[in-house]
Enzyme design. Structure first.
Site, PDB file in Angstrom:
ATOM      1  CB  SER A 128      -0.899   0.004   1.253  1.00 59.12           C
ATOM      2  OG  SER A 128      -1.523   1.258   1.430  1.00 59.12           O
ATOM      3  CD  GLN A 149      -2.891   1.825  -2.924  1.00 62.02           C
ATOM      4  OE1 GLN A 149      -2.167   1.797  -1.934  1.00 62.02           O
ATOM      5  NE2 GLN A 149      -3.645   2.867  -3.215  1.00 62.02           N
ATOM      6  CG  LEU A 150       0.374   5.835  -7.370  1.00 58.56           C
ATOM      7  CD1 LEU A 150       1.547   6.275  -6.505  1.00 58.56           C
ATOM      8  CD2 LEU A 150       0.672   6.080  -8.849  1.00 58.56           C
ATOM      9  CE1 TYR A 151      -6.284   5.660  -2.294  1.00 61.15           C
ATOM     10  CE2 TYR A 151      -4.582   4.828  -0.813  1.00 61.15           C
ATOM     11  CZ  TYR A 151      -5.895   4.846  -1.243  1.00 61.15           C
ATOM     12  OH  TYR A 151      -6.816   4.058  -0.622  1.00 61.15           O
ATOM     13  CB  THR A 177      -6.492   3.443  -5.357  1.00 57.43           C
ATOM     14  OG1 THR A 177      -5.937   2.231  -4.837  1.00 57.43           O
ATOM     15  CG2 THR A 177      -7.872   3.655  -4.757  1.00 57.43           C
ATOM     16  CE  LYS A 234      -7.370  -2.233  -4.163  1.00 56.40           C
ATOM     17  NZ  LYS A 234      -8.403  -1.396  -3.498  1.00 56.40           N
ATOM     18  CB  SER A 256     -11.734  -2.986  -5.966  1.00 59.95           C
ATOM     19  OG  SER A 256     -11.617  -2.625  -4.604  1.00 59.95           O
ATOM     20  CG  HIS A 258     -11.480   1.466  -1.094  1.00 58.26           C
ATOM     21  ND1 HIS A 258     -10.651   2.082  -1.995  1.00 58.26           N
ATOM     22  CD2 HIS A 258     -10.864   1.566   0.100  1.00 58.26           C
ATOM     23  CE1 HIS A 258      -9.583   2.548  -1.375  1.00 58.26           C
ATOM     24  NE2 HIS A 258      -9.679   2.236  -0.101  1.00 58.26           N
ATOM     25  N   GLY A 291     -14.641  -9.223   0.150  1.00 60.55           N
ATOM     26  CA  GLY A 291     -15.412 -10.256   0.823  1.00 60.55           C
ATOM     27  C   GLY A 291     -14.874 -11.662   0.728  1.00 60.55           C
ATOM     28  NE  ARG A 293     -13.462 -11.746   5.450  1.00 62.27           N
ATOM     29  CZ  ARG A 293     -13.228 -10.699   4.656  1.00 62.27           C
ATOM     30  NH1 ARG A 293     -12.763 -10.883   3.432  1.00 62.27           N
ATOM     31  NH2 ARG A 293     -13.459  -9.473   5.087  1.00 62.27           N
ATOM     32  N   GLY A 312      -7.682  -8.916   1.620  1.00 64.46           N
ATOM     33  CA  GLY A 312      -7.103  -7.861   2.416  1.00 64.46           C
ATOM     34  C   GLY A 312      -7.323  -7.979   3.906  1.00 64.46           C
TER      35      GLY A 312
END
Length: 362
Positions: A128, A149-151, A177, A234, A256, A258, A291, A293, A312
């Site tokens: 992240s 992952q880039l903002y 993102t 993303k 996604s 988020h 989600g 799992r 995540g």
């Protein structure tokens, strides 16, 4: 299923516990319960919570639960092949570690433990932008592929420098993102007055995400112009956006929402995935998060058109409970369950997992 909404289900500790017996952890729901017992309340609420009323968080699970499987019997399932290829790397199974922030609030070793756990589990780890450990230190301990992952922040020169740093340390892909121009309404985080402890820093982000991250398709063109690694977007939920992404020359798309943390009442990712898969039509790799799992969830996502999934929150809970061992346990549980789901539905290769795996009423 979502015990975090049960008023009796509350974190009880005030400091992280780094010595937890994982031997009786059977599935990822067990792991979240254990994490709630040992994480700080602030850290637990940060990881577990979603936006507003958390309807999308619930729908991510409910939609996966409501998809029924359609097994084929009397197939030779003595040999399974779960390998996939993404951007020139062969992955032993189609589950990646999704980018999640602030790992040092979950475990003292932070992202170093996550990278070590990914290595033990032969998993690709997407770091992240809100890492609490410098990229070069993570790369030093990583033994499996790293993505970043880039903002995109306002200062584009800093963004370019960060992309080039990620490339220099060996990150193999860039996940941009695109669904977070501003943070969503996060009531549970607000109630615990979430903030980083003074000793924990996020070296590549300033203001803890409070600033706006405004970007447009022109910025995607700009990133593509200098990035030497594949660029994925993303946060796509709309087939029209997926088409524009392909036309913009991106290398991949991550479906996604988020994890339900930004805009509440958007649909579950598994619900929008088939429409986006139809639109993209295998022109670029398609990944999905939200989600996941169970191993059956992975199977369903691939059947609905994903090439791979990312997980995540469970990784964060595993990290909190056992550091690297907890992270590897998460990935090993999911991988094992996925292999069993393939076997029990009569599918022996990734290519054999298609929409016929999903039961439809006659």
């Amino acid at each position: 299923m979502n015990d975090q909404h049960n008023p009796e289900f509350k974190p009880t500790k005030t400091v992280p516990n780094t010595h937890v017996d994982l031997s009786d952890i059977i599935n990822l729901f067990d792991l979240e319960k254990r994490a709630a017992e040992i994480m700080t309340k602030m850290a637990y609420e940060y990881v577990a919570s979603g936006a507003a009323d958390e309807l999308t968080v619930r729908w991510n699970r409910e939609s996966l639960d409501n998809l029924k499987l359609n097994p084929s019997v009397l197939r030779d399932v003595s040999q399974l092949d779960t390998r996939i290829s993404l951007f020139g790397d062969e992955l032993p199974y189609p589950i990646l570690i999704a980018p999640t922030a602030f790992h040092k609030i979950m475990h003292p070793e932070g992202e170093l433990a996550t990278a070590r756990g990914a290595g033990v589990a032969s998993a690709t780890y997407v770091i992240s932008s809100f890492t609490t450990t410098p990229l070069e230190e993570i790369a030093e301990v990583a033994t499996q592929p790293l993505w970043f992952q880039l903002y995109v922040q306002d200062d584009r020169s800093l963004v370019k420098d960060l992309v080039q740093k990620a490339e220099a340390v060996g990150c193999r892909a860039l996940c941009v993102t695109v669904d977070t121009p501003v943070p969503g309404i996060r009531n549970r985080q607000d109630r615990v007055n979430f903030r980083l402890p003074d000793e924990v820093k996020a070296p590549y982000m300033h203001g803890l995400g409070d600033q706006k991250k405004l970007l447009t398709w022109a910025d995607i063109d700009w990133l593509n112009s200098f990035s030497n690694i594949p660029v994925l977007l993303k946060g796509i939920l709309n087939p029209a956006d997926a088409e524009q992404a392909v036309q913009a020359g991106v290398s991949g798309i991550i479906v996604s929402n988020h994890s339900g943390r930004n805009l509440d009442t958007v649909p579950a990712t598994i619900d929008v995935l088939p429409g986006i898969a139809n639109q993209v039509n295998k022109r670029v790799p398609l990944l999905m998060d939200g989600g996941i799992r169970r191993g059956t969830d992975v199977l369903k996502a691939l059947a609905q058109g994903a090439d791979a999934v990312l997980v995540g929150k469970p990784v964060c809970f595993g990290l909190a409970c056992g550091g690297a061992d907890g992270v590897s346990k998460v990935m090993t549980i999911l991988r094992t369950e996925f292999e069993l789901a393939m076997t029990l539905t009569g599918r022996t290769t990734i290519a054999s997992i298609d929409r016929s795996v999903i039961w439809k009423p006659a």
